[in-house]
Write a protein that holds these residues in place. Sequence first.
Motif, PDB file in Angstrom:
ATOM      1  N   VAL A  69       0.838  -1.191   0.000  1.00  0.00           N
ATOM      2  CA  VAL A  69       0.000   0.000   0.000  1.00  0.00           C
ATOM      3  C   VAL A  69       0.878   1.246   0.000  1.00  0.00           C
ATOM      4  O   VAL A  69       0.638   2.193  -0.731  1.00  0.00           O
ATOM      5  CB  VAL A  69      -0.948  -0.003   1.224  1.00  0.00           C
ATOM      6  CG1 VAL A  69      -1.795   1.251   1.255  1.00  0.00           C
ATOM      7  CG2 VAL A  69      -1.822  -1.247   1.216  1.00  0.00           C
ATOM      8  N   GLN A  70       1.887   1.258   0.854  1.00  0.00           N
ATOM      9  CA  GLN A  70       2.829   2.372   0.835  1.00  0.00           C
ATOM     10  C   GLN A  70       4.125   2.037   1.565  1.00  0.00           C
ATOM     11  O   GLN A  70       4.188   1.108   2.359  1.00  0.00           O
ATOM     12  CB  GLN A  70       2.204   3.632   1.437  1.00  0.00           C
ATOM     13  CG  GLN A  70       1.940   3.537   2.930  1.00  0.00           C
ATOM     14  CD  GLN A  70       1.561   4.900   3.534  1.00  0.00           C
ATOM     15  OE1 GLN A  70       0.437   5.345   3.397  1.00  0.00           O
ATOM     16  NE2 GLN A  70       2.498   5.546   4.211  1.00  0.00           N
ATOM     17  N   ARG A 150       4.729   5.228 -13.816  1.00  0.00           N
ATOM     18  CA  ARG A 150       4.681   5.032 -12.369  1.00  0.00           C
ATOM     19  C   ARG A 150       6.091   4.993 -11.775  1.00  0.00           C
ATOM     20  O   ARG A 150       6.348   5.538 -10.715  1.00  0.00           O
ATOM     21  CB  ARG A 150       3.956   3.714 -12.035  1.00  0.00           C
ATOM     22  CG  ARG A 150       2.471   3.936 -11.843  1.00  0.00           C
ATOM     23  CD  ARG A 150       1.769   2.638 -11.506  1.00  0.00           C
ATOM     24  NE  ARG A 150       1.260   2.001 -12.702  1.00  0.00           N
ATOM     25  CZ  ARG A 150       0.890   0.735 -12.809  1.00  0.00           C
ATOM     26  NH1 ARG A 150       0.979  -0.055 -11.772  1.00  0.00           N
ATOM     27  NH2 ARG A 150       0.437   0.258 -13.935  1.00  0.00           N
ATOM     28  N   TYR A 151       6.985   4.349 -12.519  1.00  0.00           N
ATOM     29  CA  TYR A 151       8.372   4.255 -12.065  1.00  0.00           C
ATOM     30  C   TYR A 151       9.000   5.646 -11.988  1.00  0.00           C
ATOM     31  O   TYR A 151       9.641   6.002 -11.001  1.00  0.00           O
ATOM     32  CB  TYR A 151       9.151   3.357 -13.032  1.00  0.00           C
ATOM     33  CG  TYR A 151      10.623   3.271 -12.739  1.00  0.00           C
ATOM     34  CD1 TYR A 151      11.093   2.434 -11.735  1.00  0.00           C
ATOM     35  CD2 TYR A 151      11.542   4.021 -13.465  1.00  0.00           C
ATOM     36  CE1 TYR A 151      12.437   2.342 -11.463  1.00  0.00           C
ATOM     37  CE2 TYR A 151      12.900   3.940 -13.196  1.00  0.00           C
ATOM     38  CZ  TYR A 151      13.343   3.095 -12.192  1.00  0.00           C
ATOM     39  OH  TYR A 151      14.679   3.018 -11.924  1.00  0.00           O
ATOM     40  N   GLU A 172       6.925  -4.466  -6.670  1.00  0.00           N
ATOM     41  CA  GLU A 172       5.635  -4.867  -6.106  1.00  0.00           C
ATOM     42  C   GLU A 172       4.718  -3.651  -5.905  1.00  0.00           C
ATOM     43  O   GLU A 172       3.535  -3.684  -6.208  1.00  0.00           O
ATOM     44  CB  GLU A 172       5.919  -5.523  -4.762  1.00  0.00           C
ATOM     45  CG  GLU A 172       4.911  -6.549  -4.338  1.00  0.00           C
ATOM     46  CD  GLU A 172       5.387  -7.224  -3.068  1.00  0.00           C
ATOM     47  OE1 GLU A 172       4.898  -6.858  -1.998  1.00  0.00           O
ATOM     48  OE2 GLU A 172       6.281  -8.090  -3.137  1.00  0.00           O
ATOM     49  N   TYR A 173       5.322  -2.569  -5.389  1.00  0.00           N
ATOM     50  CA  TYR A 173       4.559  -1.327  -5.173  1.00  0.00           C
ATOM     51  C   TYR A 173       4.016  -0.796  -6.490  1.00  0.00           C
ATOM     52  O   TYR A 173       2.879  -0.333  -6.567  1.00  0.00           O
ATOM     53  CB  TYR A 173       5.480  -0.301  -4.517  1.00  0.00           C
ATOM     54  CG  TYR A 173       4.863   1.060  -4.302  1.00  0.00           C
ATOM     55  CD1 TYR A 173       4.098   1.329  -3.172  1.00  0.00           C
ATOM     56  CD2 TYR A 173       5.049   2.088  -5.224  1.00  0.00           C
ATOM     57  CE1 TYR A 173       3.533   2.587  -2.966  1.00  0.00           C
ATOM     58  CE2 TYR A 173       4.495   3.346  -5.029  1.00  0.00           C
ATOM     59  CZ  TYR A 173       3.729   3.590  -3.906  1.00  0.00           C
ATOM     60  OH  TYR A 173       3.173   4.824  -3.709  1.00  0.00           O
TER      61      TYR A 173
ATOM     62  N   LEU B 142      -8.083  -1.465  -5.407  1.00  0.00           N
ATOM     63  CA  LEU B 142      -7.497  -1.424  -6.753  1.00  0.00           C
ATOM     64  C   LEU B 142      -6.311  -2.374  -6.862  1.00  0.00           C
ATOM     65  O   LEU B 142      -6.075  -2.994  -7.897  1.00  0.00           O
ATOM     66  CB  LEU B 142      -7.030  -0.004  -7.095  1.00  0.00           C
ATOM     67  CG  LEU B 142      -8.110   0.982  -7.535  1.00  0.00           C
ATOM     68  CD1 LEU B 142      -7.537   2.386  -7.638  1.00  0.00           C
ATOM     69  CD2 LEU B 142      -8.703   0.574  -8.882  1.00  0.00           C
ATOM     70  N   LEU B 143      -5.530  -2.476  -5.774  1.00  0.00           N
ATOM     71  CA  LEU B 143      -4.344  -3.322  -5.804  1.00  0.00           C
ATOM     72  C   LEU B 143      -4.695  -4.806  -5.778  1.00  0.00           C
ATOM     73  O   LEU B 143      -4.069  -5.610  -6.460  1.00  0.00           O
ATOM     74  CB  LEU B 143      -3.446  -3.028  -4.594  1.00  0.00           C
ATOM     75  CG  LEU B 143      -2.642  -1.728  -4.612  1.00  0.00           C
ATOM     76  CD1 LEU B 143      -2.010  -1.486  -3.248  1.00  0.00           C
ATOM     77  CD2 LEU B 143      -1.556  -1.785  -5.683  1.00  0.00           C
ATOM     78  N   SER B 144      -5.674  -5.160  -4.972  1.00  0.00           N
ATOM     79  CA  SER B 144      -5.786  -6.578  -4.623  1.00  0.00           C
ATOM     80  C   SER B 144      -7.104  -7.256  -4.955  1.00  0.00           C
ATOM     81  O   SER B 144      -7.171  -8.476  -4.954  1.00  0.00           O
ATOM     82  CB  SER B 144      -5.544  -6.732  -3.122  1.00  0.00           C
ATOM     83  OG  SER B 144      -6.610  -6.167  -2.395  1.00  0.00           O
ATOM     84  N   SER B 145      -8.175  -6.492  -5.232  1.00  0.00           N
ATOM     85  CA  SER B 145      -9.477  -7.163  -5.370  1.00  0.00           C
ATOM     86  C   SER B 145      -9.737  -7.678  -6.768  1.00  0.00           C
ATOM     87  O   SER B 145      -9.258  -7.111  -7.749  1.00  0.00           O
ATOM     88  CB  SER B 145     -10.605  -6.202  -5.007  1.00  0.00           C
ATOM     89  OG  SER B 145     -10.461  -5.764  -3.702  1.00  0.00           O
TER      90      SER B 145
END
Lengths: 191, 191
Positions: A69-70, A150-151, A172-173, B142-145
Motif C-alpha cells: 500500500v505504501q 509510475r516508475y 511490487e509497489y 485497486l491493488l488486490s481485489s
Amino acid sequence: MDKLRKHLEEIIALSDEEFEYIKTFFVPKRVKKHQYLIQEGDQANLEYLILSGIFRMFYLDSEGKEYIVQFAGENWWMADYQAYFNAKKATLHITCMEDAEVLCLNLAGREKLAAGLHKMEHFFRVKLTKGYTAQHRRIISLLSSTPQQRYEEFGLLYPHLMQKIPKKYIAEYLGVSRETLSRLYTNSKGR
Amino acid sequence: MDKLRKHLEEIIALSDEEFEYIKTFFVPKRVKKHQYLIQEGDQANLEYLILSGIFRMFYLDSEGKEYIVQFAGENWWMADYQAYFNAKKATLHITCMEDAEVLCLNLAGREKLAAGLHKMEHFFRVKLTKGYTAQHRRIISLLSSTPQQRYEEFGLLYPHLMQKIPKKYIAEYLGVSRETLSRLYTNSKGR
C-alpha cells in the motif's frame, strides 16, 4: 523529542509549555529490521510518527500474495488508518525495512490533543490534507499510468526511498514484475 | 442553507450567530446534467458540497480514455484536491450526471473559517479523516481485489449510487468491461 518539536513547528509555532504538554502524549519505540509494527488482526490503536528508519505497509490476500500500500520514511505518519480511526482490527501489516525509531500516539490522545489545542487540530488537518492529496495522486496513477510513468513518478516523488528500498519491493509497489522494473531502471539510466 | 447547517451539525454544534457567519463563505450554484463543473486546465480554486445530484470525477489520458476517480452524491464534498490545495490548474474533469445543486467554497474561505473557528477546523479534519480512509480502502481494492469483490464492495458502500449510475460508468470505475459487469450483476442477482 527534539525531532517531534521540529516536525510540529514546520506547521505550527509552539510555546515551551505547549510542547511539554504535547509530548506527554507520545511514547517512543525502537523497531528492528524485519520486526512487525502491526499485523492483520491486531488491535491497531496506534499511529506512528517515524523519526528514523523505513517501513512497508502491505495487504496479504488469502493466498499469501503481498500488495504494498505504501512505504514510509522519516517524518511520515503511518497507521492502518481504516482500523485506527474506526477502532477496528488491523487488515494490513506494517513491517520495518531498516532499524527505526518511532513515536506512538493513540487515538484518544490524538483526539484530546486536537480538542484541547486548536493548533494541534490545525496540524492534523494539514497533515491529512497532504496525505489525502498524495493518495489521490496514487489512485489516479494506479488507474491510468503505464509502468514506465509510475516508475518515473515514484523516483521523482521519493528519490530517497528509491535508493534505499530493494528493487523487488519497488516492483511490487508499482505492480510490475522484477524483469519489467529492471528494464525501466536501465531505460531511465540510459537517458 | 438549511441543508448546510444540518450537514455541519452532524459533526459540530453551532449557534445561530456562528452559522450566520459560516454561511457567508458559501456560494450556491445550480448545475445541469452533462454540464462540467471543472475541466482539465481550469483554475480549480473551488471545493463543492453537493446538496443534490450526482457527479463523476475522471481523468482523461492523452488518447482520450476516461478513468473514473470517484462518483459523488448528496452531502459529499468534492474538488480536484491536488489542484485545489496546491493552487494549481485542474488535471481532472468533474461532470454532472443528474441535475444538481452545490455550495462552492474557495480555499481562502476554507482556511479563514478553519483558523477563526476551532469547530470548523475540527469539522474539516473529521471530513478529511473519512475521505482519507475511503481512499485508503480504494487503493487496497485497486491493488488486490477481483472485479467480483470490487463490484460487491461498491454495492455495499454505495447502494444509492449503484441504482442511479448507468452501468457503463460503474464498469469503468471498477476497471472491468461492460460484459464482465453484466455477468457480475447477473451473478449477484441470482444469490
